[in-house]
Design a protein around this motif. Structure first.
Motif, mmCIF file in Angstrom:
data_model
loop_
_atom_site.group_PDB
_atom_site.id
_atom_site.type_symbol
_atom_site.label_atom_id
_atom_site.label_comp_id
_atom_site.label_asym_id
_atom_site.label_seq_id
_atom_site.Cartn_x
_atom_site.Cartn_y
_atom_site.Cartn_z
ATOM 1 N N LEU A 299 -3.487 5.350 3.833
ATOM 2 C CA LEU A 299 -2.218 6.077 3.798
ATOM 3 C C LEU A 299 -1.947 6.915 5.052
ATOM 4 O O LEU A 299 -0.812 6.910 5.541
ATOM 5 C CB LEU A 299 -2.120 6.918 2.529
ATOM 6 N N PRO A 300 -2.927 7.602 5.637
ATOM 7 C CA PRO A 300 -2.639 8.323 6.882
ATOM 8 C C PRO A 300 -2.218 7.393 8.032
ATOM 9 O O PRO A 300 -1.389 7.757 8.859
ATOM 10 C CB PRO A 300 -3.954 9.042 7.211
ATOM 11 N N ILE A 301 -2.754 6.183 8.039
ATOM 12 C CA ILE A 301 -2.369 5.206 9.064
ATOM 13 C C ILE A 301 -0.919 4.792 8.859
ATOM 14 O O ILE A 301 -0.142 4.691 9.816
ATOM 15 C CB ILE A 301 -3.302 3.976 9.013
ATOM 16 N N ARG B 156 4.901 5.195 10.288
ATOM 17 C CA ARG B 156 6.247 5.693 9.986
ATOM 18 C C ARG B 156 6.719 6.640 11.078
ATOM 19 O O ARG B 156 7.846 6.526 11.578
ATOM 20 C CB ARG B 156 6.269 6.403 8.629
ATOM 21 N N ASP B 157 5.861 7.558 11.487
ATOM 22 C CA ASP B 157 6.214 8.500 12.560
ATOM 23 C C ASP B 157 6.527 7.765 13.855
ATOM 24 O O ASP B 157 7.491 8.084 14.543
ATOM 25 C CB ASP B 157 5.079 9.499 12.793
ATOM 26 N N TYR B 158 5.726 6.780 14.181
ATOM 27 C CA TYR B 158 5.952 5.990 15.396
ATOM 28 C C TYR B 158 7.299 5.274 15.314
ATOM 29 O O TYR B 158 8.087 5.290 16.267
ATOM 30 C CB TYR B 158 4.824 4.967 15.575
ATOM 31 N N GLY B 159 7.569 4.660 14.170
ATOM 32 C CA GLY B 159 8.843 3.962 13.998
ATOM 33 C C GLY B 159 10.034 4.888 14.126
ATOM 34 O O GLY B 159 11.052 4.532 14.737
ATOM 35 N N GLU B 160 9.925 6.080 13.558
ATOM 36 C CA GLU B 160 11.028 7.046 13.664
ATOM 37 C C GLU B 160 11.234 7.517 15.098
ATOM 38 O O GLU B 160 12.364 7.725 15.535
ATOM 39 C CB GLU B 160 10.765 8.253 12.764
ATOM 40 N N THR B 161 10.149 7.689 15.840
ATOM 41 C CA THR B 161 10.230 8.212 17.196
ATOM 42 C C THR B 161 10.612 7.142 18.217
ATOM 43 O O THR B 161 11.432 7.387 19.092
ATOM 44 C CB THR B 161 8.876 8.836 17.606
ATOM 45 N N TRP B 162 10.039 5.971 18.099
ATOM 46 C CA TRP B 162 10.139 4.977 19.155
ATOM 47 C C TRP B 162 10.953 3.732 18.827
ATOM 48 O O TRP B 162 11.282 2.962 19.727
ATOM 49 C CB TRP B 162 8.744 4.549 19.582
ATOM 50 N N VAL C 46 0.840 -1.195 0.000
ATOM 51 C CA VAL C 46 0.000 0.000 0.000
ATOM 52 C C VAL C 46 0.879 1.251 0.000
ATOM 53 O O VAL C 46 0.639 2.199 -0.744
ATOM 54 C CB VAL C 46 -0.982 -0.011 1.191
ATOM 55 N N HIS C 47 1.922 1.243 0.810
ATOM 56 C CA HIS C 47 2.847 2.376 0.862
ATOM 57 C C HIS C 47 3.479 2.634 -0.499
ATOM 58 O O HIS C 47 3.579 3.769 -0.963
ATOM 59 C CB HIS C 47 3.927 2.114 1.914
ATOM 60 N N ASP C 48 3.913 1.571 -1.168
ATOM 61 C CA ASP C 48 4.560 1.721 -2.478
ATOM 62 C C ASP C 48 3.595 2.215 -3.551
ATOM 63 O O ASP C 48 4.014 2.873 -4.500
ATOM 64 C CB ASP C 48 5.191 0.403 -2.922
ATOM 65 N N LEU C 49 2.329 1.902 -3.413
ATOM 66 C CA LEU C 49 1.341 2.348 -4.391
ATOM 67 C C LEU C 49 0.845 3.768 -4.120
ATOM 68 O O LEU C 49 0.077 4.314 -4.909
ATOM 69 C CB LEU C 49 0.161 1.378 -4.435
ATOM 70 N N ALA C 50 1.310 4.382 -3.041
ATOM 71 C CA ALA C 50 0.868 5.737 -2.686
ATOM 72 C C ALA C 50 1.220 6.749 -3.768
ATOM 73 O O ALA C 50 0.490 7.730 -3.967
ATOM 74 C CB ALA C 50 1.478 6.153 -1.354
ATOM 75 N N ASP C 51 2.314 6.533 -4.473
ATOM 76 C CA ASP C 51 2.764 7.483 -5.491
ATOM 77 C C ASP C 51 2.169 7.218 -6.867
ATOM 78 O O ASP C 51 2.514 7.900 -7.821
ATOM 79 C CB ASP C 51 4.293 7.465 -5.588
ATOM 80 N N GLY C 52 1.318 6.229 -6.992
ATOM 81 C CA GLY C 52 0.696 5.945 -8.277
ATOM 82 C C GLY C 52 0.822 4.487 -8.648
ATOM 83 O O GLY C 52 1.270 3.658 -7.853
ATOM 84 N N CYS C 53 0.434 4.163 -9.862
ATOM 85 C CA CYS C 53 0.417 2.771 -10.294
ATOM 86 C C CYS C 53 1.838 2.205 -10.370
ATOM 87 O O CYS C 53 2.795 2.917 -10.624
ATOM 88 C CB CYS C 53 -0.318 2.622 -11.618
ATOM 89 N N ARG C 54 1.907 0.917 -10.115
ATOM 90 C CA ARG C 54 3.177 0.194 -10.170
ATOM 91 C C ARG C 54 2.947 -1.137 -10.855
ATOM 92 O O ARG C 54 1.888 -1.735 -10.769
ATOM 93 C CB ARG C 54 3.723 -0.084 -8.764
ATOM 94 N N ARG C 55 4.001 -1.611 -11.480
ATOM 95 C CA ARG C 55 3.982 -2.930 -12.089
ATOM 96 C C ARG C 55 4.508 -3.943 -11.085
ATOM 97 O O ARG C 55 5.160 -3.589 -10.100
ATOM 98 C CB ARG C 55 4.827 -2.916 -13.353
ATOM 99 N N PHE C 56 4.218 -5.214 -11.359
ATOM 100 C CA PHE C 56 4.589 -6.292 -10.447
ATOM 101 C C PHE C 56 6.077 -6.246 -10.107
ATOM 102 O O PHE C 56 6.457 -6.281 -8.936
ATOM 103 C CB PHE C 56 4.212 -7.651 -11.067
ATOM 104 N N HIS C 57 6.927 -6.174 -11.134
ATOM 105 C CA HIS C 57 8.374 -6.225 -10.885
ATOM 106 C C HIS C 57 8.840 -5.010 -10.074
ATOM 107 O O HIS C 57 9.781 -5.116 -9.287
ATOM 108 C CB HIS C 57 9.160 -6.366 -12.190
#
Length: 116
Positions: free
Chosen positions: A91-93, A98-104, A30-41
């Protein structure tokens, strides 16, 4: 009694969301698809997933209405994946995670050692 417990657990929105999103591979897709469509590879390269795991997660996300799969009539075949509105709503989740991982969570934390 087990049926009642299962029914009440499925009625819980946190349980339903965790069943859909509670897998780190799913969140990476889901994170990788945030910027638009992606192919399998492209998804495979960016996440490091094996083809089998990636195929399974993509099927799961498509069945859940989180992504769309578009196949083009080309040789070799081209398939692209895109987030739906339901997928973009996650995406907001992911940003909060990401914020939690960076902080904690430190980069050298034992959670990153590759074992599960």
């Amino acid at each position: 009694m087990a049926q009642t417990q299962q029914t009440s657990a499925c009625a819980c929105p946190v349980t339903r969301a965790a069943k859909l999103l509670g897998d780190h591979w799913t969140l990476l897709i889901v994170h990788d698809l945030a910027d638009g469509c992606r192919r399998f590879h492209q998804l495979q390269e960016s996440t490091g997933m094996s083809p089998g795991v990636l195929s399974g997660r993509l099927r799961h996300l498509e069945a859940a209405g989180m992504i769309t799969r578009r196949q083009y009539s080309e040789i070799p075949p081209r398939v692209e994946y895109t987030l739906t509105e339901k997928g973009r709503a996650v995406l907001p989740i992911i940003e909060l995670l990401r914020d939690y991982g960076e902080t904690w969570l430190a980069e050298d934390d034992e959670l990153c050692d590759g074992t599960e």
